[in-house]
Design an enzyme around this catalytic site. Sequence first.
Site, PDB file in Angstrom:
ATOM      1  CD  GLU A 177      34.723  41.910  42.354  1.00 40.91           C
ATOM      2  OE1 GLU A 177      33.629  42.626  43.128  1.00 40.91           O
ATOM      3  OE2 GLU A 177      35.779  42.951  42.534  1.00 40.91           O
ATOM      4  CD  GLU A 304      36.934  44.891  38.722  1.00 36.26           C
ATOM      5  OE1 GLU A 304      36.753  45.661  39.642  1.00 36.26           O
ATOM      6  OE2 GLU A 304      36.349  44.286  38.669  1.00 36.26           O
TER       7      GLU A 304
HETATM    8  O1  AHR Z   1      34.020  48.506  38.750  1.00 35.85           O
HETATM    9  C1  AHR Z   1      32.535  48.356  39.410  1.00 35.85           C
HETATM   10  C2  AHR Z   1      32.587  46.783  40.469  1.00 35.85           C
HETATM   11  O2  AHR Z   1      33.490  47.094  41.345  1.00 35.85           O
HETATM   12  C3  AHR Z   1      32.656  45.674  39.478  1.00 35.85           C
HETATM   13  O3  AHR Z   1      32.512  45.334  38.469  1.00 35.85           O
HETATM   14  C4  AHR Z   1      32.785  44.878  40.329  1.00 35.85           C
HETATM   15  O4  AHR Z   1      34.281  43.910  40.159  1.00 35.85           O
HETATM   16  C5  AHR Z   1      33.544  45.180  41.849  1.00 35.85           C
HETATM   17  O5  AHR Z   1      33.238  45.163  42.293  1.00 35.85           O
END
Ligand code: AHR
Length: 499
Positions: A177, A304
């Site tokens: 990110e 994610e």
């Molecule tokens: O999964 C929680 C958070 O969500 C992670 O650390 C991040 O990459 C995303 O914003």
Amino acid sequence: MNRIVVKERDGDVKISRHIYGHFSEHLGRCIYGGYWVGNDPEAAASIPNTRGIRNDVTAALRRIKIPNLRWPGGCFADEYHWRDGIGPREERPRMVNTHWGGVTEDNSFGTHEFLDLCEQLGCEPYICGNVGSGTVQELSQWVEYCNFDGVSPMADLRRKNGRSEPWNVRYWGIGNENWGCGGNMTAEFYADNFRRYAVYARNYGKSSLYKIACGPNSADYHWTKVLMEKAYVKNSGGMLQGLSLHYYTIPGEWTKKGSAVEFDEKKWFETMEKAYVMDELVHKHGAIMDEYDPGKEAGLVVDEWGTWFDVEKGTNPGFLYQQNTLRDALVAGIHFNIFNNYAERIRMANIAQTINVLQSVILTEGTKMICTPTYHVFDMYKVHHDAVKLPVSVDSETVNGIPSVSSSASMDKDGKIHISLTNIDTEREQPVKIELHGYILSPSIQVRGKIVTAEHIQDHNTFAREDNVALKEFTGISLSGQILNAVLPAKSVVTLELA
Ligand code: AHR
């Protein structure tokens, strides 16, 4: 009436088992108390473990054939300095986990412990490097430490710390990110940085790294375009092999996500609608990737995904601990059907996060461990791991304007066909007519099924009632000529097996 056509295989497109991957961050009780009890003498004495790693957790994850595990973050990754997590544990420096609760991280779970965990799980490690606050040299040396077999400063250090063989870690994330918590960069700035970091993340011996660039935040199509233009170099071997995508299913606005357990039908359907957005994202980002890479050399890595609700009452807001209900099971089924159907492009996906955080498959409380409804969907879908994709077309009824039924299918190495289905309708069962093109359904065919469902949409497992939502046999199938009829109960995830 819903109609599904399962078509003949289209070449040899496989549904990579890595689509069923996991993500575990130094966040709340995911690592500490989730996997790792090695820093807590009392817990280590009462919870059976192997070198500090909980045996109940490894056994449960082995049952669902966990294929890979992404670590150490998440936002944590771009603040993590791997050299703090090696060597004698009592000498490791401490740090503040600024993203997640401001707690002190004792670095007792570092590279050796993570790679030991992966070996105990029988899965591939996926390490995410620090681009936001790290250096090119730091990431380059981490790769050398893990993968070099000869004599070198990093390989010697690894040996000094007790590991002679390299681990040959294949999957490396170049930051996380970086458009946000990983450095707040523009796409152009990150793409240039990716190129630098990627050059010095070397292949050692026979290992060929699979480098995953930080990809877009949900519908940021500009990010994908820039990354493909600047960081994807066809047949380069050295640049981007994978591009990540992050998208969370969040019903309502950020401040009005609602409880994971106490929700009504309106929230249920809002959640399902948000889950289906993944289809559009994969489709549109995939189309941009196609412009630069029509041969689909580079993979889309959804590293994610999952539901994000309010934290459970009374828990640390920075720990993101949420329960997991039948609603999460449906979200998982919808996602897996999407991922399977886009298997040409999606090479990996990682649910956030395996234990005690967001859409977890496992929850722990002291010595106790339970599996969530989402776990049972992972268990049900493991039949698709590395199976040949069978394209499906779905003609579905709608409920509140959302398709009631989603589906995906595959053929395994023994020739068995598996068809997975979801029905999000909370009230009505959904009859589905399934046609199989190119296959003769003889009367002797054996058709079996598995189901995850429950009486109420909010049903979940607790430490007192751990099997409230579980995987059961499904019997609502019949054959009439060449048509397979399935009656999907309301709010269910089903997988059929034709042998
Ligand atoms: O999964 C929680 C958070 O969500 C992670 O650390 C991040 O990459 C995303 O914003």
